[in-house]
Structures are given as C-alpha cells and as structure tokens.
Write an enzyme that holds these catalytic residues in place. Structure first.
Site: not given
Ligand code: NAD
Length: 345
Positions: A136, A138, A163
């Site tokens: 991210t 962030e 986070y």
């Molecule tokens: P999300 O919270 O919707 O999904 C996270 C997924 O990871 C879920 O399906 C959860 O069940 C799974 N998970 C959590 N802990 C776990 C574990 N120990 N083992 C296996 N699975 C596990 O998150 P998202 O928004 O889809 O984000 C996905 C990735 O993208 C993250 O790494 C986040 O940091 C990154 N990201 C998100 C954004 C955003 O705007 N949402 C932006 C940039 C980067």
C-alpha cells in the site's frame, strides 16, 4: 531495492502456469482471481483463512477446473511450504487491512502481515518460486495538503498506524529476501482501491450501503483528507503487468491520478444515489488520520506501458453503486456480522 542481475521473468499469459493467490477471497484478491481466469491461461489456487474479510461467495460462479480454494493461514509454515512447492508463482494479497481495526487490536496485523509474509518468503526461497508482494501507499505516511508532492519509489517509509507499519515491515522483509537470498520478487504499492466485493468497513461501500439502507452516512472530521482513488481492476491489471513484464527485485507504485478529498467523494456518492449533497453527519476524526496520499506512477507507465482504463471516477463509482444495489445477498450478511462484532457504524 537491490539491483542484482536477476533472471528476468519469462511468464506469459498464455502459459499454463499455476498461481497461488493468498487472500484471494478478500476484496482485491477476489477481483484479481476473476481477472486471471478471464485474461490468462493460468490455474489458480487461493490460500485464504476466511477471516471476517474473506468470503467464499466472492469467488462464486468461477470455473472449478481452474480454481481451488484452500482454507488456511499464510502463517502456517507446513501448509504454506507444501502449497508453494506445487505452484510456479505466488501473488501475496493476504493481510489484515483495516486501519481502524489496527488501532483497536494490532496483534493480528503483526501476525498476518509480518509473520505471514515471512512464512511465504521462506517457502518461495526454499522452492525458488517467483513472488509478488502487494502493498500500500500508506507505508509512506502522509503528504501535506499544501504542496503537490507525490509518492515515488524512492520516498522514505514513514508509516502512521499499526496497519501501515506492518505493511512497511513486510515490504522490507521482501527486499531483504531479494538482497540476501536472491528471491525472485517484485513489490507494488497501490493507492486506495474501490470496486465490487469490498468490505463494508471501507469508506466507499460503507457510505453506499448506509444510503441503500436509508441510514445517514457519517464523515470523519471535516473530510478534507485526500485519497488517490483507483478502480480495483486497474490495480489488478498493473499487478498482472508486473508479473509478466516487471523487472525482478523492483518496486512499482500503482496509482491512477485519482486524488479527491473524502468529503467530495461522499457528496458524489450521495448525488449519484439521488440524495442531497449534505445528507450526512460529521463524527470525530480518528487518531493519526493521514492527511493526503498521492502516487506518481511514472515508472509503471513508462516501463510497463500500463495505463488505467477506468479513468472516469464518477462512472466507476456509479458502476460500483449499481453492483452493491444488485448484490445485496453478498453484503447483507456483513451488516449483521459487523454489528455483532461492533464493527459497523
Ligand atoms: P481484505 O481485507 O478485503 O482481504 C484480505 C484477505 O486476506 C481476506 O480474504 C482475509 O480472509 C485474508 N487473510 C487475512 N489474514 C489471513 C491469513 N493469516 N492467512 C490467509 N489469509 C488471510 O483486503 P484488500 O483490501 O483486498 O487488500 C488486499 C491487499 O492489498 C492487502 O495486502 C492490502 O494491504 C493491499 N492494499 C489494499 C488497498 C485497498 O485500498 N484496499 C490498497 C493498496 C494495497
């Protein structure tokens, strides 16, 4: 990142590759799996522990001959080692991803984001597998509202919340495994995503579903915080471009020039849903709320020729609103579950 002479990736979309997608039942991961099944010949295994943020139904309707869901944690070293051995590449989305929750209970963030990434890195090192780490913007902390600076690949890390600190730490682990052990990895840092299958704890779906339920949306503070919005499909197409053409050991920033403050996003959602612009309430700001994020994606654009396809934010938002309107069966259970766990509000 290190500039060793790593083997370049030779992966093509038409190769019959086996891809492990961690967190593939979450918001971005599920959209990524859908993109892979539509745009590549690859077969996909999702490893997801199905926390409150992961849902089997986000993967429904997909070809069972090309998609397998394994319910398990990225922190389970034996399981991870066995699954990684059976795949050509790993795309790592799994994370605890919600800033607000990380302020209340940081422990799972340290576990999944740091220990989970470490566990995957050890497995890809052991089996010499290609690894892509999804992160991210962030990690860079906040920018000022007053100047026009944007994040680049060389911006120093300065995370604000548990986070973003754990995501920053996971990025650094990947860099160290590249440098120390020659792991074939890339990293991407993306700005705020929106689109279908996003959990209601996040800003845009929370506002949409509250309005659909006839509840007044709420805005943290004065809503002047600026986020750089990108449609989830544009993020995922960039990840795919990095997997097939990115240089090993490199970091790429992903953003679509979508800077908007939270207040104007909420007002646009209200307008698109036929409500008056001011039909919302203000609530106290959260501690450490970063003021502004903004991405300079020049490297991704010039090196890999990636361009966002969903540039028009209002039409991307309108499509997203339509998706939530049409998919109550997907999100309705989350309202009840989140209320029960004190997460809805
Ligand atoms: P999300 O919270 O919707 O999904 C996270 C997924 O990871 C879920 O399906 C959860 O069940 C799974 N998970 C959590 N802990 C776990 C574990 N120990 N083992 C296996 N699975 C596990 O998150 P998202 O928004 O889809 O984000 C996905 C990735 O993208 C993250 O790494 C986040 O940091 C990154 N990201 C998100 C954004 C955003 O705007 N949402 C932006 C940039 C980067």
């Amino acid at each position: 990142m290190a500039t060793h002479d790593y083997r370049q990736p030779t992966l093509s979309r038409t190769d019959p590759a086996r891809v492990l997608v961690t967190g593939g039942a979450g918001f971005i991961g599920a959209n990524f799996v859908r993109l892979l099944l539509a745009d590549t010949a690859w077969s996909v295994t999702v490893l997801d522990s199905l926390t409150y943020a992961g849902h089997r139904r986000s993967l429904s309707g997909l070809d069972p001959n090309r998609l397998t869901l394994v319910e398990g944690s990225v922190c389970d070293a034996d399981l991870v080692d066995r699954i990684v051995a059976d795949h050509d590449l790993v795309v790592h989305f799994a994370a605890e991803s919600h800033n607000d929750t990380s302020l209340r209970d940081p422990a799972p963030f340290v576990q999944t984001n740091l220990v989970g990434t470490f566990t995957l890195l050890e497995a890809v090192r052991n089996h010499d597998r290609r690894f892509h780490h999804v992160s991210t913007d962030e990690v860079f902390g906040e920018l000022s509202l007053a100047d026009l600076t944007r994040f680049t690949e060389t911006t120093p890390y300065n995370p604000s919340s548990p986070y973003s600190a754990t995501k920053a730490g996971s990025d650094l682990l990947v860099r160290a495994w590249v440098r120390s052990f020659g792991v074939r990895a890339t990293i991407s840092n993306c700005s705020n995503n929106y689109g279908p299958y996003q959990h209601l704890e996040k800003f845009i779906p929370r506002q949409i579903t509250r309005i659909l339920d006839g509840v007044r949306p709420r805005l943290y503070g004065d809503g002047r915080q600026v986020r750089d919005w990108i449609h989830v499909d544009d993020h995922n197409r960039a990840v795919l471009a990095i997997l097939t053409a990115g240089r090993l050991g490199e970091t790429y920033l992903i953003g679509a020039d979508g800077e908007r403050d939270n207040r104007s996003v909420l007002e646009l959602v209200l307008r698109l849903m036929g409500q008056p612009d001011d039909a919302y309430d203000h609530v106290a700001d959260r501690p450490g709320h970063d003021l502004r994020y903004a991405i300079d994606a020049t490297k991704l654009r010039t090196e890999l020729g990636w361009e966002p396809q969903r540039r028009d934010f209002a039409s991307g938002l309108a499509t997203t609103i339509e998706w939530y309107r049409a998919n109550e069966a997907w999100w309705r259970p989350l309202v009840a579950a989140d209320r029960a766990h004190g997460r809805h509000g």
